[in-house]
Design a protein around this motif. Structure first.
Motif, short mmCIF file in Angstrom:
data_model
loop_
_atom_site.label_atom_id
_atom_site.label_comp_id
_atom_site.label_asym_id
_atom_site.label_seq_id
_atom_site.Cartn_x
_atom_site.Cartn_y
_atom_site.Cartn_z
N GLN A 221 44.20 44.58 0.46
CA GLN A 221 43.72 44.77 1.72
C GLN A 221 43.56 43.58 2.63
OE1 GLN A 221 43.32 48.01 3.06
NE2 GLN A 221 43.71 48.71 1.10
N LEU A 222 43.31 42.37 2.24
CA LEU A 222 43.09 41.33 3.01
C LEU A 222 44.58 40.62 3.19
CD1 LEU A 222 41.52 38.97 3.97
CD2 LEU A 222 41.81 37.82 1.60
N ALA A 223 45.55 41.00 2.29
CA ALA A 223 47.01 40.63 2.65
C ALA A 223 47.68 41.26 3.88
CB ALA A 223 47.67 40.69 1.32
N ARG A 224 47.12 42.50 3.92
CA ARG A 224 47.59 43.17 5.05
C ARG A 224 47.09 42.69 6.46
NH1 ARG A 224 46.73 49.19 2.58
NH2 ARG A 224 48.36 48.90 1.04
N LYS A 225 45.99 41.99 6.40
CA LYS A 225 45.57 41.60 7.69
C LYS A 225 45.93 40.03 8.08
CE LYS A 225 41.26 44.35 7.33
NZ LYS A 225 39.99 44.53 7.43
N ILE A 226 46.68 39.39 7.07
CA ILE A 226 47.18 38.02 7.57
C ILE A 226 48.44 38.25 8.35
CG2 ILE A 226 48.12 36.09 6.44
CD1 ILE A 226 46.30 36.58 3.93
N PRO A 227 48.47 37.65 9.35
CA PRO A 227 49.66 37.58 10.40
C PRO A 227 50.94 36.87 9.82
CG PRO A 227 48.32 36.17 11.29
CD PRO A 227 47.54 36.72 10.13
N PHE A 228 51.72 37.36 8.74
CA PHE A 228 52.93 36.67 8.30
C PHE A 228 53.90 36.49 9.32
CE2 PHE A 228 50.96 38.40 4.35
CZ PHE A 228 50.42 37.25 3.85
N GLU A 229 53.78 37.20 10.49
CA GLU A 229 55.01 36.81 11.27
C GLU A 229 54.83 35.44 12.32
OE1 GLU A 229 52.65 39.63 11.88
OE2 GLU A 229 53.78 40.85 10.69
N ASP A 230 53.51 34.83 12.16
CA ASP A 230 53.37 33.73 12.55
C ASP A 230 53.90 32.83 11.62
OD1 ASP A 230 52.38 31.43 13.98
OD2 ASP A 230 50.22 31.64 13.08
N PRO A 231 54.92 31.81 12.23
CA PRO A 231 55.37 30.95 11.55
C PRO A 231 54.65 29.85 10.70
CG PRO A 231 56.54 30.84 13.47
CD PRO A 231 55.26 31.78 13.45
N ASP A 232 53.54 29.53 11.27
CA ASP A 232 52.35 28.55 10.75
C ASP A 232 51.64 28.97 9.80
OD1 ASP A 232 53.05 26.52 12.85
OD2 ASP A 232 51.55 27.13 13.96
N THR A 233 51.14 30.48 9.94
CA THR A 233 50.77 30.91 8.75
C THR A 233 51.31 31.21 7.46
OG1 THR A 233 49.30 32.38 10.26
CG2 THR A 233 49.47 33.08 8.19
N LEU A 234 52.68 31.61 7.84
CA LEU A 234 53.55 31.73 6.78
C LEU A 234 54.04 30.45 5.90
CD1 LEU A 234 55.49 33.54 5.03
CD2 LEU A 234 57.36 33.12 6.81
N MET A 235 54.03 29.19 6.73
CA MET A 235 54.09 27.86 6.13
C MET A 235 53.02 27.62 5.24
SD MET A 235 56.07 25.40 5.32
CE MET A 235 57.36 25.99 6.46
N TYR A 236 51.61 27.78 5.67
CA TYR A 236 50.49 27.68 4.92
C TYR A 236 50.36 28.56 3.49
CZ TYR A 236 48.90 24.95 8.92
OH TYR A 236 48.14 24.30 9.96
#
Length: 172
Positions: free
Chosen positions: A2-17
């Motif tokens: 459920q937590l993985a669904r709330k993470i904004p993976f579209e954001d390049p910074d978040t994806l890099m982290y």
């Protein structure tokens, strides 16, 4: 999950982290298994270990009596764990690199740490737990679709396997 669904993976910074976290966790896991293997080699426990491996339904010649040392058994188990890590990394390369899935990176970062903590070798050689009960060698395999198929360590099974080996040698 459920937590993985709330993470904004579209954001390049978040994806890099998330990518950095995944690679860091895998590097820590591999370094831990390397440390475990060095600890096993340093202990050099040459206690003889006898057990009967279960027969593989796909290979009728598999199974039988296995005689090894605790050192060799632990090194083989650590090697299996490292191969499992490499297979997981290969799957993630395919899922993320080719198929562009991002959630498995986050999930596998957490699952890798859990698998490392649940590892019998880590429990014995790093956490210092005694090799008794569930941690007694040979380690019990998780039950599969055909029921429990772990190694047999009782004296009757070992004696029966030794007799089968002697009979096979006499036939040759």
């Amino acid at each position: 999950m459920q937590l993985a669904r709330k993470i904004p993976f579209e954001d390049p910074d978040t994806l890099m982290y998330v990518r950095i976290a995944y690679v860091s966790v895998q590097a820590i896991i591999l370094a831990t298994y390397y440390f475990v293997s060095q600890t096993i080699k340093k202990k050099n426990d040459l206690t003889v270990l006898k057990y009967v491996e279960p027969a593989n339904p796909m290979d009728p010649n598999s199974g039988g009596l296995t005689t090894t040392t605790v050192r060799d058994y632990d090194l083989a188990e650590t090697s299996k764990a490292v191969k499992g890590v490499y297979m997981g990394v290969a799957m993630m390369c395919f899922l993320h690199g080719y198929m562009k899935y991002t959630q498995p990176l986050f999930i596998q970062s957490l699952m890798g740490v859990k698998a490392l903590y649940d590892s019998n070798e880590v429990a014995i050689h790093i956490l210092g737990k005694a090799a008794t009960g569930d941690l007694q060698r040979p380690f019990k395999a998780a039950p599969g679709i055909f029921g429990p198929t772990g190694p047999q360590t009782d004296a009757a099974s070992i004696k029966e396997a030794e007799e089968k080996e002697k009979a096979a040698k006499k036939e040759e």
